[in-house]
Design an enzyme around this catalytic site. Structure first.
Site, mmCIF file in Angstrom:
data_model
loop_
_atom_site.group_PDB
_atom_site.id
_atom_site.type_symbol
_atom_site.label_atom_id
_atom_site.label_comp_id
_atom_site.label_asym_id
_atom_site.label_seq_id
_atom_site.Cartn_x
_atom_site.Cartn_y
_atom_site.Cartn_z
ATOM 1 N N SER A 1 8.518 -2.986 -0.764
ATOM 2 C CA SER A 1 7.419 -3.913 -1.691
ATOM 3 C C SER A 1 7.916 -5.388 -2.323
ATOM 4 O O SER A 1 8.112 -5.974 -2.922
ATOM 5 C CB SER A 1 7.628 -3.864 -3.192
ATOM 6 O OG SER A 1 7.618 -2.111 -3.288
ATOM 7 N N TYR B 1 -16.066 -22.342 -23.713
ATOM 8 C CA TYR B 1 -15.888 -23.390 -23.158
ATOM 9 C C TYR B 1 -14.933 -24.400 -24.415
ATOM 10 O O TYR B 1 -15.279 -24.030 -25.484
ATOM 11 C CB TYR B 1 -17.935 -24.065 -23.632
ATOM 12 C CG TYR B 1 -17.989 -25.936 -24.259
ATOM 13 C CD1 TYR B 1 -17.029 -26.405 -23.238
ATOM 14 C CD2 TYR B 1 -17.714 -25.404 -25.393
ATOM 15 C CE1 TYR B 1 -17.553 -27.671 -23.742
ATOM 16 C CE2 TYR B 1 -17.843 -27.279 -25.714
ATOM 17 C CZ TYR B 1 -17.877 -27.952 -24.990
ATOM 18 O OH TYR B 1 -17.333 -29.108 -25.297
ATOM 19 N N ARG C 1 -27.965 -22.770 -12.030
ATOM 20 C CA ARG C 1 -28.913 -23.549 -12.850
ATOM 21 C C ARG C 1 -29.605 -24.126 -11.987
ATOM 22 O O ARG C 1 -30.730 -24.254 -11.736
ATOM 23 C CB ARG C 1 -28.097 -24.185 -13.565
ATOM 24 C CG ARG C 1 -28.392 -23.930 -15.745
ATOM 25 C CD ARG C 1 -28.155 -25.112 -16.807
ATOM 26 N NE ARG C 1 -29.136 -25.822 -16.669
ATOM 27 C CZ ARG C 1 -29.555 -27.004 -17.899
ATOM 28 N NH1 ARG C 1 -28.392 -26.850 -18.165
ATOM 29 N NH2 ARG C 1 -30.585 -27.489 -17.822
ATOM 30 N N TRP D 1 -21.845 -26.711 -19.886
ATOM 31 C CA TRP D 1 -22.240 -25.843 -18.954
ATOM 32 C C TRP D 1 -21.100 -25.519 -18.126
ATOM 33 O O TRP D 1 -21.073 -25.915 -17.187
ATOM 34 C CB TRP D 1 -23.408 -26.249 -18.286
ATOM 35 C CG TRP D 1 -25.402 -26.522 -19.043
ATOM 36 C CD1 TRP D 1 -25.283 -27.393 -19.859
ATOM 37 C CD2 TRP D 1 -25.475 -25.173 -19.873
ATOM 38 N NE1 TRP D 1 -26.448 -26.777 -20.733
ATOM 39 C CE2 TRP D 1 -26.437 -25.463 -19.941
ATOM 40 C CE3 TRP D 1 -25.989 -23.821 -18.892
ATOM 41 C CZ2 TRP D 1 -27.607 -24.705 -20.852
ATOM 42 C CZ3 TRP D 1 -27.133 -22.589 -19.150
ATOM 43 C CH2 TRP D 1 -27.992 -23.352 -20.334
ATOM 44 N N ALA E 1 1.094 -1.365 0.152
ATOM 45 C CA ALA E 1 -0.166 -0.277 0.050
ATOM 46 C C ALA E 1 1.203 1.154 0.228
ATOM 47 O O ALA E 1 0.657 2.284 -0.983
ATOM 48 C CB ALA E 1 -0.976 0.044 0.889
ATOM 49 N N CYS F 1 2.947 -12.510 0.739
ATOM 50 C CA CYS F 1 1.994 -14.281 0.407
ATOM 51 C C CYS F 1 3.248 -15.271 0.167
ATOM 52 O O CYS F 1 2.421 -16.493 -0.407
ATOM 53 C CB CYS F 1 0.973 -13.918 -0.596
ATOM 54 S SG CYS F 1 -0.444 -12.717 -0.185
ATOM 55 N N GLU G 1 10.293 2.747 7.240
ATOM 56 C CA GLU G 1 10.467 1.478 7.108
ATOM 57 C C GLU G 1 10.803 0.733 7.813
ATOM 58 O O GLU G 1 12.009 0.922 7.708
ATOM 59 C CB GLU G 1 10.688 0.677 5.548
ATOM 60 C CG GLU G 1 10.392 -0.593 5.677
ATOM 61 C CD GLU G 1 9.026 -1.545 5.932
ATOM 62 O OE1 GLU G 1 8.125 -1.453 5.611
ATOM 63 O OE2 GLU G 1 9.440 -2.440 6.574
#
Lengths: 454, 454
Positions: free
Chosen positions: A41, A427, A443, A435, A13, A45, A35
């Site tokens: 930077s 697809y 669905r 689908w 950020a 993760c 910092e």
């Protein structure tokens, strides 16, 4: 004279904001970043994959070094820990290698991030108990693993917990994962959480839920040797904390700035914490608006940190940009399992005042007749009245998780299950059924709700 | 007395409609289906994978057999070729094993599908030249391959062409792919098409473009032995046609029903071709509305066929459901390449009257530091004025193509590049960068357009 932007915190950020504003304003803006650590930077993760051995060096996790930022005209001060904000004087006091220094600012951005939640139980300060939030944390875990421990207990079954469990199993450790909720990954609904527990156990992670940690036992050297729980004591060589993080906002709170959800900073949509006094905040230390529930939430993720930083940077540059809020989209991989979610779970939907319907379908990641077809389960939560999709969760094998983005854009655009069912998705037999699994779920929801009245 | 629905064509569109209507109406509806071939509800898209050996048996490609449909109360007549529609009398004449039979109807659904385009050049009727549209076609190709040919020429570099090229290369054939456009896959913009050509060549497919086939040479037995082109003659043992399909609408046209784009049937959004005379149409024989251009287009794909069939089925059951149109989303895999597209290409956008901006970015399928990171290229086309995303194309390696669904939902919901850039997509290092490749492309477009004026 140039205005001065002072940024506290040099990760996603803070540096996104700093870079964006500096690039737009050039010499008209002086940017100073404080910092604590030697790095800027970086990808927190990525730490589980560094620990697992997928990533060979700490440097690989760094997107841009302090030197690179300095070359762009940003005055990055590493090893500088902000200790006090004086809002009236417009300055921040920091502890540096040289002692104490004071930094005046015209605009202040607080991007202090988050820190691992440490269990508030006896023995939690023993040696050998590691959080995983900073590169320094990652290095400490790797140093501990170099001592060839055989047993590890991961405390907490959130994203970091399950990812660190994978890392430890892949390094050959006997890995116990302890979670206090009935199933791992409490942001996933329980019936899908059960699939996660089963899948993790099949991949040699000893998942113990619901188990509450009541303390840690240390040896004579003060090193952890056991985790004490309400279901017995688990001997171990080291402990990794994966029970989530909390916003680091003591500094802001100490200056009299407001705190909100879970202690995070309540910024407006432009990233302003105190507009009058030119205080901004972004990243893992701020709260966000949930686009589905409309409520303020605390969802500390790198994706939001980058976008919030960009937003603040643009606004500092004279733009008028809003951070549009979050859906709570998240995904992870645990050995062979892929897990993803967005929006509201069934209980969350109820808590937010929706009367919802939930459907769960089993599908395959590609056409069922293809050799690469893997199982996946999709759960959709929809509002009974508006028929809007409120949330989606996916648990499956390789090729499953990325479909959460389809669900996320359905939520983002307030689509109904009827509309989602009929969209033109890609697809081909190696990638999907005719689908798509997401549409199969839509669905099923349409079928459950009945067709709308004419 | 029950009404009678007569369906011509027993694949995706026809059987979806038949099943949907029958399930809703039960004994109040008699459903008769005329199908030329012995099979119903099969995956034509799976044929390349059957030829490649991924799918072991024809039966694996059949979603529902005639017997299964009959068990659901649908009177499926296989081996019945409709030869004439009499709209005034409300009946269809068909050629069956027993001779000629006449079928009266109250409602008629034309779902006659498509057929491979055969080049209109000398020698095109030689033996050993195969289209790939029906299971019978697939079986013929497999029979030909059993004779251990060494050389194959694929004529046409569309989806079927490149998929059959993969199948042939994987079976060890010397495979030449001939395409008349400057790059393979003409629905992909040329600069990305160039990546496809390079990638296919690296995977041992001899791509020759732009090359026009001017004829075929046959041996004394009438079997093809060479493909004649404007760039020389290519000797071969067999030829596979991959130059696309055209709507099979001679039957409808012969009855005086209208035809439209590329000879396809111009149905309304409910699937009605002639409302007054109770004639419906669906699937690869109909045209659709393109949601981005607003124009009528011919996009024969199984995804649309199923949804159009469902729409007609629901409407026959008394519902009022619309087929919402298409985006032209499509994806495919060619050996190690993944290719996907949605919406309008750059030229298509121009042809449709948009003043567009196009950006192309290189990214990785996962965080760049992960061992599974593969290269991918994303192109976005956006409208200069409205800033809406008009189209997206992706070429990359494993993990790239599925992201087209994110783009498709952006188009579906008429999102701007600004909005798409800030959406809450999933992120974890094994799956994406912290800015997903699609968002990186959106950012590049925002940067290209400049931020909107306040």
């Amino acid at each position: 004279m140039a205005r001065r932007l002072l940024v506290i915190g040099g990760d996603a950020a803070g540096m996104s904001a700093a870079s964006t504003a500096k690039r737009a304003l050039g010499d008209a803006l002086e940017v100073v970043v404080l910092e604590r650590q030697p790095w800027t930077s970086y990808s927190a993760c990525g730490i589980p994959y560094w620990v697992a051995g997928d990533v060979s060096a700490l440097e690989d996790l760094i997107a841009r070094t302090p030197e690179q930022h300095r070359a762009n005209g940003i005055d990055v001060r590493t090893g500088a820990t902000a200790t006090e904000i004086d809002l009236d004087a417009g300055k921040v006091v920091a502890r540096t290698a040289d002692g104490t220094e004071s930094f005046a600012y015209d605009d202040l951005l607080i991007a202090t991030g988050a820190e691992p939640v440490r269990p508030d139980v006896p023995g939690a300060d023993a040696a050998g108990i590691y959080g995983v939030q900073t590169l320094a944390d990652g290095r400490r875990v790797l140093d501990a693993l170099a001592g060839r421990p055989r047993h590890v207990v991961i405390v907490g079954a959130g994203y970091i917990g399950v990812e660190m469990a994978e890392a430890c199993v892949r390094r050959g450790l006997q890995t116990v994962l302890v979670g206090k909720h009935p199933t791992p990954m409490p942001t996933i609904d329980p019936e899908l959480g059960q699939l996660i527990a089963t899948g993790m156990r099949a991949d040699d992670i000893d998942v113990r839920v619901p188990v509450t940690v009541t303390g840690f036992e240390a040896d004579l050297d003060g090193h952890v040797q056991a985790v004490v729980t309400d279901h017995g004591t688990i001997e171990t060589d080291l402990v990794i904390l994966g029970a989530g993080v909390r916003a680091r906002t003591e500094l802001a709170a100490g200056a009299g700035l407001p705190t909100g959800i879970k202690g995070a900073l309540p910024v407006d949509s432009r990233g302003r914490l105190d507009a009058e006094r030119h205080v901004w905040a972004a990243g893992d230390c701020v709260e966000s608006r949930h686009r589905v529930s409309g409520q303020q939430v605390y969802v500390p993720l790198g994706t939001h940190a980058n976008k919030q930083g960009l937003t603040v940077g643009r606004n500092l540059a004279g733009d008028d940009m809003e951070f549009p809020g979050v859906l709570g989209t998240a995904m992870t991989k645990v050995v062979t399992l892929e897990i993803a979610r967005t929006g509201l779970g069934e209980q969350e939907a109820s808590d937010a005042g929706f009367t919802s319907v939930a459907v769960t379908i089993d599908a395959t990641t590609s056409a069922g007749y293809m050799p690469n077809a893997r199982s996946m389960t999709v759960k959709l939560v929809a509002d009974r009245t508006s028929r809007q999709v409120l949330g989606a969760q996916i648990v499956g094998r390789e090729g499953a998780a990325l479909r959460i983005d389809t669900c996320a854009l359905a939520l983002w655009n307030e689509m109904t299950v009827d509309d989602l069912m009929m969209t033109d998705l890609g697809y081909a037999p190696p990638f999907a059924s005719v689908w798509d699994p997401v549409q199969q779920a839509a669905r099923a929801a349409v079928s459950e709700l009945g067709r709308p009245l004419r």
